[in-house]
Design a protein around this motif. Structure first.
Motif, short mmCIF file in Angstrom:
data_model
loop_
_atom_site.label_atom_id
_atom_site.label_comp_id
_atom_site.label_asym_id
_atom_site.label_seq_id
_atom_site.Cartn_x
_atom_site.Cartn_y
_atom_site.Cartn_z
N PRO A 48 -43.46 27.59 -20.15
CA PRO A 48 -42.81 27.42 -18.81
C PRO A 48 -41.94 26.29 -18.59
CG PRO A 48 -45.25 27.38 -18.87
CD PRO A 48 -44.79 27.36 -20.35
N ILE A 49 -40.65 26.48 -17.81
CA ILE A 49 -39.69 25.37 -17.82
C ILE A 49 -39.29 25.09 -16.48
CG2 ILE A 49 -38.70 26.43 -20.28
CD1 ILE A 49 -36.49 27.75 -18.67
N ARG A 50 -38.56 24.00 -16.36
CA ARG A 50 -37.69 23.48 -15.23
C ARG A 50 -36.44 24.28 -15.37
NH1 ARG A 50 -39.05 18.45 -12.86
NH2 ARG A 50 -37.07 18.34 -11.83
N ALA A 51 -35.95 24.68 -14.21
CA ALA A 51 -34.65 25.29 -14.40
C ALA A 51 -33.40 24.03 -14.15
CB ALA A 51 -34.38 26.21 -13.25
N LEU A 52 -33.21 23.32 -14.97
CA LEU A 52 -32.56 21.84 -14.74
C LEU A 52 -31.07 22.18 -14.47
CD1 LEU A 52 -34.42 20.03 -17.73
CD2 LEU A 52 -34.82 19.94 -15.42
N GLU A 53 -30.54 22.82 -15.04
CA GLU A 53 -29.02 23.36 -14.93
C GLU A 53 -28.81 23.86 -13.74
OE1 GLU A 53 -27.06 25.81 -18.00
OE2 GLU A 53 -27.97 24.58 -19.63
N THR A 54 -29.87 24.51 -12.93
CA THR A 54 -29.71 25.11 -11.71
C THR A 54 -29.80 24.03 -10.72
OG1 THR A 54 -30.24 27.20 -12.38
CG2 THR A 54 -30.61 26.96 -9.99
N GLU A 55 -30.91 22.98 -10.85
CA GLU A 55 -31.15 21.98 -10.26
C GLU A 55 -29.94 20.93 -10.01
OE1 GLU A 55 -34.38 19.88 -11.77
OE2 GLU A 55 -35.70 21.90 -11.46
N VAL A 56 -29.07 20.85 -11.02
CA VAL A 56 -27.90 20.07 -11.12
C VAL A 56 -26.86 20.69 -10.28
CG1 VAL A 56 -26.11 19.11 -12.44
CG2 VAL A 56 -28.52 18.97 -13.59
N ALA A 57 -26.83 21.97 -10.48
CA ALA A 57 -25.93 22.78 -9.46
C ALA A 57 -26.10 22.86 -7.96
CB ALA A 57 -25.77 24.32 -10.07
N LEU A 58 -27.28 22.46 -7.69
CA LEU A 58 -27.53 22.32 -6.34
C LEU A 58 -27.51 21.12 -5.59
CD1 LEU A 58 -30.81 25.13 -6.13
CD2 LEU A 58 -28.67 25.28 -5.03
N ARG A 59 -28.00 20.10 -6.48
CA ARG A 59 -28.25 18.82 -5.89
C ARG A 59 -26.86 18.10 -5.48
NH1 ARG A 59 -30.70 16.90 -10.37
NH2 ARG A 59 -32.67 17.81 -9.73
N GLY A 60 -26.86 17.71 -4.42
CA GLY A 60 -25.70 17.01 -3.61
C GLY A 60 -24.89 17.98 -3.02
N GLN A 61 -25.11 19.22 -3.10
CA GLN A 61 -24.39 20.27 -2.60
C GLN A 61 -24.81 20.72 -1.16
OE1 GLN A 61 -21.42 21.41 -4.01
NE2 GLN A 61 -21.84 19.71 -5.56
N PRO A 62 -23.89 21.40 -0.38
CA PRO A 62 -24.38 21.69 1.14
C PRO A 62 -25.27 22.90 0.69
CG PRO A 62 -21.99 22.17 0.75
CD PRO A 62 -22.30 21.50 -0.45
N TRP A 63 -26.42 23.09 1.68
CA TRP A 63 -26.84 24.38 1.72
C TRP A 63 -26.35 25.45 2.33
CZ3 TRP A 63 -30.60 25.82 -1.42
CH2 TRP A 63 -31.73 26.73 -1.16
N THR A 64 -25.67 26.17 1.36
CA THR A 64 -24.92 27.27 2.06
C THR A 64 -25.11 28.16 1.17
OG1 THR A 64 -22.76 26.68 0.94
CG2 THR A 64 -23.06 25.64 3.09
N GLN A 65 -24.69 29.46 1.69
CA GLN A 65 -24.60 30.85 0.86
C GLN A 65 -23.81 30.77 -0.32
OE1 GLN A 65 -23.47 34.82 2.27
NE2 GLN A 65 -25.41 35.01 2.15
#
Length: 483
Positions: free
Chosen positions: A413-430
């Motif tokens: 089992p893993i954390r999706a760390l790269e995806t988390e970085v891609a989302l963090r600090g970004q607006p929650w938009t489509q």
């Protein structure tokens, strides 16, 4: 050597020549109680279900009461029920005096070949006696939760008459002996030390005793609910020289809250955790119904699910999303390890010889927006092809923190760390989520097997993040309004 004793259908029995790997099902059938059947030997069909009297201090029966729970007898090792009270389908009623569950199934055509019927009877009886079940609940007009039968399979009758029988049940009569039994204490779990030529089985009385045993026998099989080990014993004929049962240790059965975390004992069954949390950890509340069946959840533990270190276990993605840590106990003391650092390879972990999982810690406060997704061939009671737990925290419409746990896409089992970085600090938009979904499709190293191809698993990773956004598009706006 201790003498193994079990109460079956109200009659105490001594088990002579007990062996550590004999299942409760095989022993019951050897005693002439052949109602329980072996259909699959891995806890998927429910034909072997029996009732166990367990402590229930949280509900209407009051402190010290009894709760009747159904379990798969094919997965329970006989020594694990030492001192316990078991009820089989034969013990519920007789041909001349049918139990209400048996009567309703018979009258409504709920049986054809009859192979699965005793298991349905037992699971239905457990729900019939569920503390707090009352007419008018959301499950059905009579309060019956039909998912209580999700672990029972029938190949010939059809489920409609079985459901009709379940929904026709009223409440237990005033003099019903099983209902009355709920007001009395459940049998205490007793220590056991069984030494045979086939191996040893130990149920220690305390955590220090268990740790001392594990220090002396570092290769011992640590047994909790047995829902995984029972399959190995039945289908792969696995055997352990020494088995140490830890599910009844008081130190592994605590659940308490602090300001910093909620700590869940590794020996609590999933059903117990679900009742005691009572929805206060929403991500777990969403996950519980998707973990196997009620029959399995009545035995399975978090400690056992994490201890097997399976890459397709359902609890790690959820707990990774919750940023959980494990409390590992040994004779030298406790140490706390983040779950993200626990898995080191395929079915390998940082557990040291003589060490066991004592508890799971989930930090507080909890992320306000969470979801669990399980991709499988069946909606319930199936093994994941891909699983994902997501926990999101927004501030003014921007991703402040996000954690994503994945299962089924790597050797661990893993954390999706790269995806988390891609989302963090970004607006929650489509647009943000679409870009992050492409990143998430590259997480892990998915392989193809009989459950799903590697390409399908990759596609599901992308789609699950898009689905999460589709279900929570205005999460940021809701937080702003709440603030």
């Amino acid at each position: 050597m201790d003498t193994l004793k079990v109460n079956v259908n109200g009659q105490p029995r001594e088990v002579l020549g007990a062996q550590p790997h004999t299942t409760l099902l095989n022993w019951l059938r050897d005693q002439g109680l052949t109602g329980a059947k072996e259909g699959c030997a891995e806890g998927e069909c429910g034909a072997c279900a029996v009732l166990v009297a367990r402590p229930d201090g949280d509900h209407v029966s009051g402190p010290g009461g009894t709760r009747w729970e159904s379990v798969n007898a094919c997965l329970v090792l006989l020594p694990a029920v030492h001192g316990q009270s078991i009820v089989t389908a034969e013990g519920l009623g007789t041909p001349g005096a049918l139990h209400p569950v048996q009567r309703e199934l018979a009258q409504r055509g709920g049986s054809q070949c009859g192979y699965c019927t005793p298991g349905f009877v037992v699971s239905m009886a457990a729900e019939y006696y569920r503390p707090g079940r009352r007419e008018g609940e959301h499950h059905a007009p009579n309060g019956f939760d039909i998912h209580a039968l999700s672990g029972n399979l029938c190949r010939c009758t059809g489920y409609r008459p079985i459901q009709d029988a379940a929904h026709a049940l009223g409440t237990p009569a005033e003099g019903d002996p099983f209902a009355r039994r709920r007001q009395e204490p459940a049998p205490p779990t007793r220590p056991l030390h069984l030494h045979t030529l086939q191996g040893e089985f130990h149920r220690p009385a305390s955590l220090p005793e268990a740790l001392e045993l594990l220090a002396r026998h570092p290769d011992a099989k640590v047994l909790a609910g047995g829902t995984d080990w029972g399959v190995e014993v039945n289908l792969r004929h696995a055997r352990a020289g020494v088995t140490v049962a830890v599910d009844a240790l008081p130190e592994l059965r605590e659940l308490h809250w602090t300001r910093e975390f909620v700590e869940i004992g590794a020996g609590l069954t999933l059903s117990e955790i679900e009742r005691r949390l009572d929805g206060r950890v929403p991500l777990l509340a969403q996950w519980f119904p998707q973990f196997a069946s009620r029959l399995i959840r009545n035995s399975a533990t978090l400690g056992g699910n994490l201890g097997t270190a399976s890459p397709i276990g359902d609890s790690p993605p959820v707990l990774l999303a919750l940023d959980a840590s494990l409390v590992l106990a040994s004779a030298e003391g406790d140490r706390v390890v983040p779950l993200a650092d626990y898995f080191t390879g395929y079915r390998q972990t940082v557990l040291r010889p003589g060490e066991l999982i004592r508890a799971v810690r989930i930090p507080l406060p909890l992320a306000p927006v969470t979801a669990f997704y399980k991709v499988a061939k069946r909606r319930f009671d199936d093994i994941s092809s891909v699983a994902a737990g997501i926990a999101l925290e927004l501030e003014a419409g921007v991703v402040k923190q996000v954690r994503i746990g994945l299962g089924g896409v790597a050797a661990t089992p893993i954390r999706a760390l790269e995806t988390e970085v891609a989302l963090r600090g970004q607006p929650w938009t489509q647009d943000t989520v679409r870009r992050a979904a492409r990143v998430m499709g590259g997480e892990g190293t998915p392989l193809g097997d009989h459950r799903a191809s590697a390409a399908y698993r990759t596609a599901m990773l992308e789609q699950l993040l898009l689905k999460f956004y589709a279900e929570h598009p205005a999460a940021g706006a809701r937080e702003e309004v709440a603030g």
